[in-house]
Scaffold this motif. Structure first.
Motif, PDB file in Angstrom:
ATOM      1  N   ASN A  11       0.766  -1.155   0.072  1.00 36.80           N
ATOM      2  CA  ASN A  11      -0.064  -0.054  -0.192  1.00 36.80           C
ATOM      3  C   ASN A  11       0.825   1.186   0.027  1.00 36.80           C
ATOM      4  O   ASN A  11       0.472   2.430   0.379  1.00 36.80           O
ATOM      5  N   ARG A  12       2.235   1.221  -0.195  1.00 32.20           N
ATOM      6  CA  ARG A  12       3.086   2.391  -0.526  1.00 32.20           C
ATOM      7  C   ARG A  12       2.751   2.852  -1.807  1.00 32.20           C
ATOM      8  O   ARG A  12       2.487   2.060  -2.597  1.00 32.20           O
ATOM      9  N   CYS A  13       2.887   4.253  -1.987  1.00 27.76           N
ATOM     10  CA  CYS A  13       2.811   4.874  -3.130  1.00 27.76           C
ATOM     11  C   CYS A  13       3.598   6.005  -3.108  1.00 27.76           C
ATOM     12  O   CYS A  13       4.144   7.019  -2.309  1.00 27.76           O
ATOM     13  N   ASN A  14       4.176   6.335  -4.338  1.00 26.64           N
ATOM     14  CA  ASN A  14       4.944   7.428  -4.378  1.00 26.64           C
ATOM     15  C   ASN A  14       4.448   8.879  -5.019  1.00 26.64           C
ATOM     16  O   ASN A  14       4.893   9.780  -5.362  1.00 26.64           O
ATOM     17  N   ALA A  15       3.087   8.691  -5.452  1.00 21.04           N
ATOM     18  CA  ALA A  15       2.169   9.828  -5.797  1.00 21.04           C
ATOM     19  C   ALA A  15       1.485  10.418  -4.624  1.00 21.04           C
ATOM     20  O   ALA A  15       1.289   9.727  -3.717  1.00 21.04           O
ATOM     21  N   ARG A  16       0.787  11.668  -5.001  1.00 21.56           N
ATOM     22  CA  ARG A  16       0.439  12.288  -3.891  1.00 21.56           C
ATOM     23  C   ARG A  16      -0.942  12.923  -4.792  1.00 21.56           C
ATOM     24  O   ARG A  16      -1.235  14.141  -4.983  1.00 21.56           O
ATOM     25  N   CYS A  17      -1.834  11.741  -5.186  1.00 26.75           N
ATOM     26  CA  CYS A  17      -2.990  12.226  -6.273  1.00 26.75           C
ATOM     27  C   CYS A  17      -4.136  13.136  -5.383  1.00 26.75           C
ATOM     28  O   CYS A  17      -4.360  12.713  -4.194  1.00 26.75           O
ATOM     29  N   ILE A  18      -4.606  14.160  -5.886  1.00 22.02           N
ATOM     30  CA  ILE A  18      -5.321  15.037  -5.323  1.00 22.02           C
ATOM     31  C   ILE A  18      -6.905  14.201  -5.173  1.00 22.02           C
ATOM     32  O   ILE A  18      -7.586  14.562  -4.425  1.00 22.02           O
ATOM     33  N   PHE A  19      -6.933  13.181  -6.033  1.00 18.84           N
ATOM     34  CA  PHE A  19      -8.637  12.491  -5.864  1.00 18.84           C
ATOM     35  C   PHE A  19      -8.413  11.382  -5.148  1.00 18.84           C
ATOM     36  O   PHE A  19      -9.215  10.440  -5.012  1.00 18.84           O
ATOM     37  N   CYS A  20      -7.288  11.045  -4.272  1.00 16.92           N
ATOM     38  CA  CYS A  20      -7.014   9.713  -3.693  1.00 16.92           C
ATOM     39  C   CYS A  20      -6.938   9.828  -2.128  1.00 16.92           C
ATOM     40  O   CYS A  20      -6.906  10.765  -1.678  1.00 16.92           O
TER      41      CYS A  20
END
Length: 274
Positions: A11-20
């Motif tokens: 569940n790690r992620c390198n993005a910072r999506c504004i919709f997530c």
């Protein structure tokens, strides 16, 4: 019947999506090899087995360094189901893509989220549009079945959406299976935006999908990244036992009867309405 099994290997992620809703997750980790193998073994014993297997949920799957090996393991354990993977594309390389091209029945969705550096940066926080664009074209050239997606966030203009469809409707291979796709802007069962009335009557995510968090807990669905509704733990029980459990079947029955709005979380979700 369990038709789609979705397993979060990380569940790690390198993005910072504004919709997530990813920024609301407090604990991060990657699934153990033992648990992943057990889940595949459980799934292989189902009669019938799932029609589709998705080895990701909320995180960026290529942050799991074993993801390609895990996809190949899934294909060996589950010879017939389609395998779908969703990625933001930032970590794709030609070597990884070449390995994925060897997996039969594999489909890749790349969340380009735009047709320009500016749009992708605004939506995802990633400054890598040109790299991702080149990797998508390489996926296309390798004839991997794939979709290129954009989330229809309220900030997306009509011009940006049209530019996206123009750019990603173009194929680089005569045998391409590329499809541009605009996703509905989802609210993660109320985590990212307040509900605007009652949406739900019936949802296939409740009636035919199972999602598994990286630590083995079976949560409600892909719109429940925080695991607010847990039906069981695959460290302790089998996929079939959790699917047939009273708690899980309550949600199945409510949605089959068109009463999904009676279920916790579902009443606040805007993913689909039938």
């Amino acid at each position: 019947m369990l038709e789609v099994l979705q397993v979060e290997t990380t569940n790690r992620c390198n993005a910072r999506c504004i919709f997530c809703a990813h920024n609301q997750i407090k604990q991060h980790g990657t699934m153990s090899d033992e648990l992943y193998t057990k889940i595949l073994s459980d799934a292989a014993r189902l009669d019938p087995p799932p029609q589709q297997f998705i080895p990701m949920l909320t995180g960026e799957p290529f942050l799991d360094r074993q993801i390609v090996d895990r996809i190949k393991e899934a294909r060996a354990a589950l010879p017939n189901p389609e395998i779908h993977l969703y990625t933001n594309g930032s970590l794709l390389t030609e070597n990884l893509i070449s390995q994925l091209a060897e997996v039969p029945g594999f489909h890749l969705n790349i969340s380009a989220n735009g047709a320009s550096v500016e749009t992708r940066r605004r939506l995802t926080g990633l400054d890598d549009y040109e790299h991702v664009a080149s990797m998508i074209d390489y996926v296309d050239a390798m004839c991997i079945s794939h979709t290129v997606s954009l989330v229809q966030h309220p900030s997306i203009t009509r011009e940006e959406e049209e530019a996206f469809n123009r750019r990603w409707g173009k194929a680089t291979s005569n045998s391409s299976c590329r499809t541009p796709f605009v996703f509905q802007h989802l609210n993660f069962a109320g985590l990212t935006s307040a509900p605007e009335g009652t949406y739900f009557t019936r949802c296939i995510h409740a009636t035919s999908h199972m999602t598994v968090l990286w630590d083995g807990r079976v949560n409600l669905c892909c719109m429940d990244p925080l695991g607010k509704q847990i039906f069981g733990d695959l460290n302790l029980h089998t996929v079939e036992e959790v699917w047939c459990s009273e708690g899980r079947q309550y949600y199945v029955k409510r949605h089959e009867e068109g009463k999904g709005a009676e279920c916790d979380l579902c009443r606040d979700c805007n993913i689909f309405s039938i």
